[in-house]
Scaffold this motif. Structure first.
Motif, PDB file in Angstrom:
ATOM      1  N   UNK A  27      48.409  29.917  45.269  1.00  0.00           N
ATOM      2  CA  UNK A  27      48.765  31.226  44.753  1.00  0.00           C
ATOM      3  C   UNK A  27      48.893  32.217  45.907  1.00  0.00           C
ATOM      4  N   UNK A  28      50.117  32.612  46.205  1.00  0.00           N
ATOM      5  CA  UNK A  28      50.346  33.605  47.254  1.00  0.00           C
ATOM      6  C   UNK A  28      50.078  34.997  46.687  1.00  0.00           C
ATOM      7  N   UNK A  29      49.344  35.814  47.413  1.00  0.00           N
ATOM      8  CA  UNK A  29      49.026  37.155  46.924  1.00  0.00           C
ATOM      9  C   UNK A  29      49.788  38.244  47.679  1.00  0.00           C
ATOM     10  N   UNK A  30      50.459  37.883  48.776  1.00  0.00           N
ATOM     11  CA  UNK A  30      51.301  38.822  49.517  1.00  0.00           C
ATOM     12  C   UNK A  30      52.225  38.040  50.434  1.00  0.00           C
ATOM     13  N   UNK A  58      44.761  41.830  37.573  1.00  0.00           N
ATOM     14  CA  UNK A  58      44.693  41.466  36.155  1.00  0.00           C
ATOM     15  C   UNK A  58      45.773  40.455  35.789  1.00  0.00           C
ATOM     16  N   UNK A  59      46.982  40.625  36.350  1.00  0.00           N
ATOM     17  CA  UNK A  59      48.063  39.669  36.077  1.00  0.00           C
ATOM     18  C   UNK A  59      47.756  38.304  36.675  1.00  0.00           C
ATOM     19  N   UNK A  60      47.147  38.295  37.858  1.00  0.00           N
ATOM     20  CA  UNK A  60      46.740  37.030  38.459  1.00  0.00           C
ATOM     21  C   UNK A  60      45.682  36.349  37.596  1.00  0.00           C
ATOM     22  N   UNK A  61      44.742  37.141  37.072  1.00  0.00           N
ATOM     23  CA  UNK A  61      43.738  36.582  36.179  1.00  0.00           C
ATOM     24  C   UNK A  61      44.365  35.976  34.933  1.00  0.00           C
ATOM     25  N   UNK A  62      45.337  36.666  34.380  1.00  0.00           N
ATOM     26  CA  UNK A  62      46.021  36.178  33.180  1.00  0.00           C
ATOM     27  C   UNK A  62      46.768  34.880  33.468  1.00  0.00           C
ATOM     28  N   UNK A  89      39.075  40.988  46.796  1.00  0.00           N
ATOM     29  CA  UNK A  89      37.825  40.638  46.108  1.00  0.00           C
ATOM     30  C   UNK A  89      38.005  40.721  44.590  1.00  0.00           C
ATOM     31  N   UNK A  90      38.750  41.714  44.126  1.00  0.00           N
ATOM     32  CA  UNK A  90      39.001  41.838  42.691  1.00  0.00           C
ATOM     33  C   UNK A  90      39.880  40.699  42.195  1.00  0.00           C
ATOM     34  N   UNK A  91      40.854  40.281  43.004  1.00  0.00           N
ATOM     35  CA  UNK A  91      41.679  39.131  42.645  1.00  0.00           C
ATOM     36  C   UNK A  91      40.810  37.891  42.464  1.00  0.00           C
ATOM     37  N   UNK A  92      39.918  37.659  43.427  1.00  0.00           N
ATOM     38  CA  UNK A  92      39.028  36.496  43.345  1.00  0.00           C
ATOM     39  C   UNK A  92      38.127  36.606  42.120  1.00  0.00           C
ATOM     40  N   UNK A  93      37.633  37.799  41.837  1.00  0.00           N
ATOM     41  CA  UNK A  93      36.782  38.007  40.662  1.00  0.00           C
ATOM     42  C   UNK A  93      37.531  37.663  39.377  1.00  0.00           C
ATOM     43  N   UNK A  94      38.793  38.105  39.282  1.00  0.00           N
ATOM     44  CA  UNK A  94      39.578  37.822  38.080  1.00  0.00           C
ATOM     45  C   UNK A  94      39.796  36.321  37.905  1.00  0.00           C
ATOM     46  N   UNK A  95      40.056  35.625  39.005  1.00  0.00           N
ATOM     47  CA  UNK A  95      40.239  34.164  38.937  1.00  0.00           C
ATOM     48  C   UNK A  95      38.926  33.492  38.538  1.00  0.00           C
TER      49      UNK A  95
END
Length: 344
Positions: A27-30, A58-62, A89-95
């Protein structure tokens, strides 16, 4: 929300026409990076995904929920350089939350150049990061500058000093073997890794990116292994066929402890026939292969209100079209420029 198939039927899987099932999401984030490594990103790169088109946490979490419902069991965050996302960190938390909601053990990894990692390591591990790969082609600050076009080695060194005390396991150090000088530096890189309980891995140069046409003249896995055998006593390790690296145990020596090393021979010994990866770009496009330009867009339907079931069907369609191997991708359908958008 889990995607259900109804009744007692098994949940759908990310199956391609060649019988391979994807279990590993890259999953590329940037697409942005703070280095300009010659084999990855052109020095004059100045075209980036608009920030409003990047997947939000949130979209990554979804989309992770959707991926887990389709059989994904591991998520690796890539870029560009993921640490350029202030909300990493929030991206990792959502995952991590998506794994918890699915009732699965979280397996979240990060590939990074380690610039700025030292100050953020604690927040990333607290969010759920479990494994990490550090991209580092040399331990020589001057050569680092020559390869990466940026003088950032001191920041990387600071992070490497902090990592041995972290909870991350395993810690892998990845080096692209570009030329004869890279071959000569292998023993130093291996000893550096072994002394810190890192797993060093050589990456054979791939025919992709700005220097892709020069792949035939670059060192191959056989050259890398010959150099390793000159300096270390190696014993092969039985490896999962879907894993990209062939691995060896390294016996302890007078100047280093025992440990594990690996060689990723994507060109001379491709593992396409057992590849279990699917890829999601920073702007929400599914790519079934690193080399392919073909994709299926998930971001647009996601933002237009598509259900998880609908997103899952789009993903299943994208993965079904995965090519047999990267050598079968030719002409305009083969990725020959930057790796930064889709992730390595």
């Amino acid at each position: 929300m889990r995607v259900e198939s109804g009744g007692d039927e098994p949940s759908p899987q990310l199956l391609d026409h060649w019988g391979r099932v994807a279990a590993d999401l890259r999953l590329s984030v940037t697409d942005r990076c703070n280095l300009r490594c010659s084999y990855c990103l052109p020095e004059d790169a100045d075209s980036w995904i608009p920030r409003q088109d990047l997947l939000t946490p949130a979209e990554i979490g979804r989309l992770t929920q959707v991926a887990l419902s389709l059989g994904i069991r591991k998520v690796r965050l890539t870029g560009g350089e993921p640490l350029l996302r202030p909300d990493l960190a929030e991206i990792i938390h959502q995952i991590h939350q998506a794994f918890i909601q699915a009732g699965m053990p979280a397996d979240i990894a990060l590939t990074t150049n380690a610039i700025g990692l030292a100050s953020r390591l604690d927040s990333l591990t607290a969010a759920g990061l479990g494994r990490i790969n550090i991209s580092l082609d040399t331990l020589d600050p001057e050569r680092y500058f020559a390869l990466a076009k940026r003088n950032r080695f001191p920041e990387v060194a600071t992070a490497l000093d902090k990592l041995p005390g972290s909870v991350l396991k395993p810690i892998k150090l990845n080096s692209v073997i570009l030329n004869q000088q890279s071959l000569e530096e292998i023993p130093e890189l291996v000893r550096f890794a072994l002394r810190r309980d890192f797993q060093w891995r050589a990456i054979e140069f791939m025919p992709i990116g700005p220097l892709g046409d020069s792949a035939a003249t670059r060192p191959h896995a056989r050259d890398i292994l010959a150099r390793l055998q000159e300096c270390f006593s190696l014993t092969p390790i039985e490896t999962d066929p879907a894993a990209p690296a062939r691995r060896w145990n390294v016996a302890a020596g007078s100047d280093h402890p025992a440990g594990i090393i690996g060689v990723i021979a994507s060109e001379s010994a491709p593992f396409c026939s057992t590849c279990d990866r699917t890829r999601l770009s920073a702007d929400g496009k599914v790519y079934s292969c690193l080399f392919s330009l073909s994709f299926v867009d998930l971001l647009t339907p996601l933002r237009q209100g598509a259900s998880n079931d609908e997103l899952a069907q789009l993903w299943l369609t994208a993965q079904a079209a995965k090519p047999a191997g990267h050598r079968e991708i030719a002409g305009a359908g083969r990725r020959t420029y930057s790796l930064s958008q889709i992730g390595g």
